[in-house]
Design a protein around this motif. Sequence first.
Motif, mmCIF file in Angstrom:
data_model
loop_
_atom_site.group_PDB
_atom_site.id
_atom_site.type_symbol
_atom_site.label_atom_id
_atom_site.label_comp_id
_atom_site.label_asym_id
_atom_site.label_seq_id
_atom_site.Cartn_x
_atom_site.Cartn_y
_atom_site.Cartn_z
ATOM 1 N N GLY A 57 32.428 62.957 22.504
ATOM 2 C CA GLY A 57 33.476 63.582 21.704
ATOM 3 C C GLY A 57 33.108 64.997 21.276
ATOM 4 N N SER A 58 31.816 65.249 21.186
ATOM 5 C CA SER A 58 31.364 66.555 20.714
ATOM 6 C C SER A 58 31.289 67.598 21.825
ATOM 7 C CB SER A 58 29.984 66.407 20.068
ATOM 8 O OG SER A 58 29.095 65.785 20.972
ATOM 9 N N ARG A 113 25.750 70.978 28.603
ATOM 10 C CA ARG A 113 26.053 70.065 27.498
ATOM 11 C C ARG A 113 27.551 69.942 27.221
ATOM 12 N NH1 ARG A 113 22.320 68.358 23.847
ATOM 13 N NH2 ARG A 113 24.031 66.972 23.366
ATOM 14 N N HIS A 172 21.042 56.177 13.852
ATOM 15 C CA HIS A 172 22.311 56.354 13.162
ATOM 16 C C HIS A 172 23.468 56.286 14.133
ATOM 17 C CE1 HIS A 172 20.516 57.198 9.312
ATOM 18 N NE2 HIS A 172 19.578 57.841 9.985
ATOM 19 N N ALA A 173 24.649 56.051 13.568
ATOM 20 C CA ALA A 173 25.843 55.927 14.382
ATOM 21 C C ALA A 173 26.084 57.209 15.167
ATOM 22 C CB ALA A 173 27.038 55.620 13.494
ATOM 23 N N GLY A 174 26.645 57.066 16.366
ATOM 24 C CA GLY A 174 27.038 58.235 17.138
ATOM 25 C C GLY A 174 25.887 58.894 17.869
ATOM 26 N N GLN A 175 24.686 58.374 17.685
ATOM 27 C CA GLN A 175 23.551 58.994 18.370
ATOM 28 C C GLN A 175 23.316 58.277 19.678
ATOM 29 O OE1 GLN A 175 20.610 58.496 15.199
ATOM 30 N NE2 GLN A 175 20.488 60.714 15.077
ATOM 31 N N THR A 176 23.448 59.000 20.763
ATOM 32 C CA THR A 176 23.101 58.408 22.042
ATOM 33 C C THR A 176 22.619 59.533 22.958
ATOM 34 O OG1 THR A 176 23.816 56.881 23.753
ATOM 35 C CG2 THR A 176 25.418 58.537 23.089
ATOM 36 N N PHE A 224 22.719 61.262 27.137
ATOM 37 C CA PHE A 224 23.722 61.474 28.170
ATOM 38 C C PHE A 224 23.114 61.777 29.542
ATOM 39 C CE2 PHE A 224 25.595 62.892 24.078
ATOM 40 C CZ PHE A 224 26.576 61.918 23.980
ATOM 41 N N TRP A 271 26.529 56.696 9.989
ATOM 42 C CA TRP A 271 26.527 58.051 10.531
ATOM 43 C C TRP A 271 25.475 58.842 9.772
ATOM 44 C CZ3 TRP A 271 29.381 58.833 14.774
ATOM 45 C CH2 TRP A 271 30.463 57.979 15.014
ATOM 46 N N ARG A 272 24.971 59.885 10.388
ATOM 47 C CA ARG A 272 23.988 60.707 9.684
ATOM 48 C C ARG A 272 24.680 61.396 8.509
ATOM 49 N NH1 ARG A 272 22.344 64.330 14.322
ATOM 50 N NH2 ARG A 272 20.717 65.183 13.010
ATOM 51 N N PRO A 291 17.581 62.330 7.648
ATOM 52 C CA PRO A 291 18.376 62.467 8.885
ATOM 53 C C PRO A 291 19.722 63.171 8.706
ATOM 54 C CG PRO A 291 18.624 60.265 7.999
ATOM 55 C CD PRO A 291 17.663 60.978 7.085
ATOM 56 N N ARG A 293 31.663 62.152 14.913
ATOM 57 C CA ARG A 293 32.016 62.182 16.328
ATOM 58 C C ARG A 293 30.749 61.849 17.079
ATOM 59 N NH1 ARG A 293 35.585 66.754 16.522
ATOM 60 N NH2 ARG A 293 35.527 66.545 18.758
ATOM 61 N N SER A 294 30.937 61.413 18.313
ATOM 62 C CA SER A 294 29.758 61.162 19.149
ATOM 63 C C SER A 294 28.933 62.415 19.238
ATOM 64 C CB SER A 294 30.195 60.754 20.553
ATOM 65 O OG SER A 294 30.408 59.380 20.582
ATOM 66 N N MET A 295 27.665 62.274 19.019
ATOM 67 C CA MET A 295 26.818 63.449 19.165
ATOM 68 C C MET A 295 25.491 63.019 19.758
ATOM 69 S SD MET A 295 26.245 64.125 15.150
ATOM 70 C CE MET A 295 27.017 62.960 14.056
ATOM 71 N N GLY A 296 24.804 63.985 20.292
ATOM 72 C CA GLY A 296 23.520 63.685 20.888
ATOM 73 C C GLY A 296 22.516 63.302 19.823
ATOM 74 N N ALA A 297 21.413 62.714 20.260
ATOM 75 C CA ALA A 297 20.414 62.244 19.316
ATOM 76 C C ALA A 297 19.801 63.379 18.527
ATOM 77 C CB ALA A 297 19.323 61.496 20.072
ATOM 78 N N SER A 346 21.287 66.781 18.339
ATOM 79 C CA SER A 346 22.142 67.881 17.905
ATOM 80 C C SER A 346 22.701 67.633 16.513
ATOM 81 C CB SER A 346 23.295 68.058 18.884
ATOM 82 O OG SER A 346 24.159 66.959 18.792
#
Lengths: 578, 213
Positions: free
Chosen positions: A337-338, A421, A471-475, A477, B111-112, B140, B192-196, B198
Amino acid sequence: MQLTPQRPNIQDIPAFLRAMAEALEKMHVEQRAHGGIVEGALKDWLTTTEDSLDEERFRAAAKPADQLPDDPLQADVLCFATYCIGVIAGTSAANAQPFMATHHQGKEWPTEFLQLLETLAKQDATPRVSISDLSRALSTPIALESVLEPEPAGNSGTPLVKPAHQMPAVRIALRNATVGKPYSYEPGVIASKIAETLGHDPTSARISHLQLPEDCGLAFDQLTGAISGVPTRAFDKELSLDYVPSLSASSITAKVTLLINPDPLSLWKDLPPPADAPYQKPVLAHSEERLGPYRIVAASRRGRSHANKSEFRDDDYAIGYAEETGWLVIVVADGAGSAIYSRRGSQIACDVAKTRLLTVLNSAQHNQAEALYLQHRDWQHPEVKKALRQCLYEAALLAHHKLRAEVAQPTETLAPPPTLRNYDTTLILLVMKKTGEGCIAATFSIGDGGAGILPHVGEGIPLTKADSGEHAGQTIFLTFDSTVANSEANLESRFHSAHTQEFAGALAMTDGITDPKFPSDAAFADPAQWAALWTELQPALTSSQALLDWMNFFSPGNHDDRTLVAVLPSLPAAPDTQ
Amino acid sequence: MSARRLPVYLVLDTSGSMRGEPIQALKVGVQALISTLRQDPHALESVHICIITFDAKARVLSPLQSLEDFQMPLIECPQSGPTMTGAALEMLCQCVDRDVQRTTADHKGDWRPIAFLMTDGGPNDTALYAQMIPEVQKRPFASIIACAAGARAKVEPLRKLTANVFNLETMDGHSFAGLFQWVSSTVSSGNRSMGATSSITLPPPPAEIQIVV
């Protein structure tokens, strides 16, 4: 002037207060200055110095004169309050201001305390003030904001002493409600909470009236003091409430705030993505087809969080079948999403990986895994598994490089030039084949979401392990070099395989489905949770449109794009009835 | 299953210099922030608010609670006294350590968190402040936003804390309204989805806010 009162005995205080109230009343009736009368009253109870009390300092003791209420009796009550505090605390009147600062942080006197004094000032035949009432009133937590009721307009004709129901009011906040969620206050709870705060007897207090807005879905029961119902509309209002402290007392009108939150579901907007943006992609996609021994039902829909902001669907999927060898290829990808062009990232990843896998798996020449299987006759043989793993890894690696190629030479005109990215996407590869000895399935996954296979309808085997952070949303790619690193540790962590005797179904999905349906990693690893999802899905698997509709389910906090590809055994064609 | 939370910490200066119009404008600003977020469905389901105020000491004025249940506390400031920003950061770390859920096998992480620090002065507890900066940065946070409000606010200490430092020239209602409107868009884009690794990209600030570079 210096008053140095001795601290009276506790049991004397009500009498002292009564005497003071009498003095005040007399003063007002006779319209005489404060000094003589009040000091006379004080001298009866306290040892004072020879100095006389002067009105100016009497008033100054309580507040700066310009802050005193216009109503002379009210002003005197405030001054009187200061004196009383001084007396009760054993300090001098002159020190009352510091006392006030220490004990009340400069706040207004608690409303109820002023009310008690006012009751005294009105010279009730039998004052109901006891020292315990006073001390309780003084310790009132200021959670309830004390406010003096504003002077009614044009009150020149109002009597000096106000009737009780116009006395200082308290402002109370009810618990917040939400549209569509049942809301209630048990009988008597509101009254007893107010009573406790004000130092009244909670058992005898009641609410005689509460003005709730019409048609708001909530009802107030006048007999029991309960509130119940399901709110129908959102608002943030100040309501009027009549509080009756005891059976014999008259009611006090107070302001009550009530906030009703909107139903989150009603706030989501469904806005189309911009028509002039690069990399157009439909917000919905679905398909169903029969491929070899399988029936595939797939759907992908834009999440509410994207629809609300006029954003694209970032998920994608691709399906292919290798006719020659019988391998089924499923790819799902979730664009971040980012990342602004992740919708294209997921599309490239799906197309490239699927095409590559079909090419390799369909050819006996290229399909090392197949060749090694024929040699070892065991899908779990390390060499066979390793060949399968290599085949999947190379597909992911090729997709990674295609993303790099897109950055270097975008297929559309982009300004400013994109970065890698911008195309962040997850990738889940699932390949499977039915053989005479059962079913072999293998996966390679980068990021979150997941895939699994169900040998029976009552049991699922998860075939991926999500890359999730603290934490949520951390993955992570496909665009990260680390995810396609050619190291044993990396490949082994991303590859899973299973060989089952039977086959009831398989699923590959993005985190828009796995987050709400598998609330934790432990749940994802639980075969029973897979069985439960499979059962829930059955009605939705009758058609891809039904699946698309099912995917619109509401789960608080889970509004990402959702993509699910279901693999079912193809039912044999219905026998010819002729 | 409860939704994953987006913890938002508002760390607000209530030292004596905020008395009068500034504190009133701040209150109205916070109230407006809450109301705006309540109209954002994602925020309404995920945002949890905690308010920490600091003057001569730091206190949790309103513990972390959902936007749905949040009720505006009374924000007050004393006549005068020091500005213990370091103590506020210490309290912020304690709150984050206690409140913010990390991913476990049985529970998905929150979420962070996002922290928003507003001050109109400079830290009086400089030693503690310096000591707490690395501690805050260990937490975090997806984003730490610091706002130097008014002419007397010291920018340098804030820049040591975060790269996101903004300057609010005046402390009237209009400026605070703009500031909190912007904070709400920051919060809205937070989950929102974000990298580990960023951190979130901040939306462009309104005209009243000067970015300190």
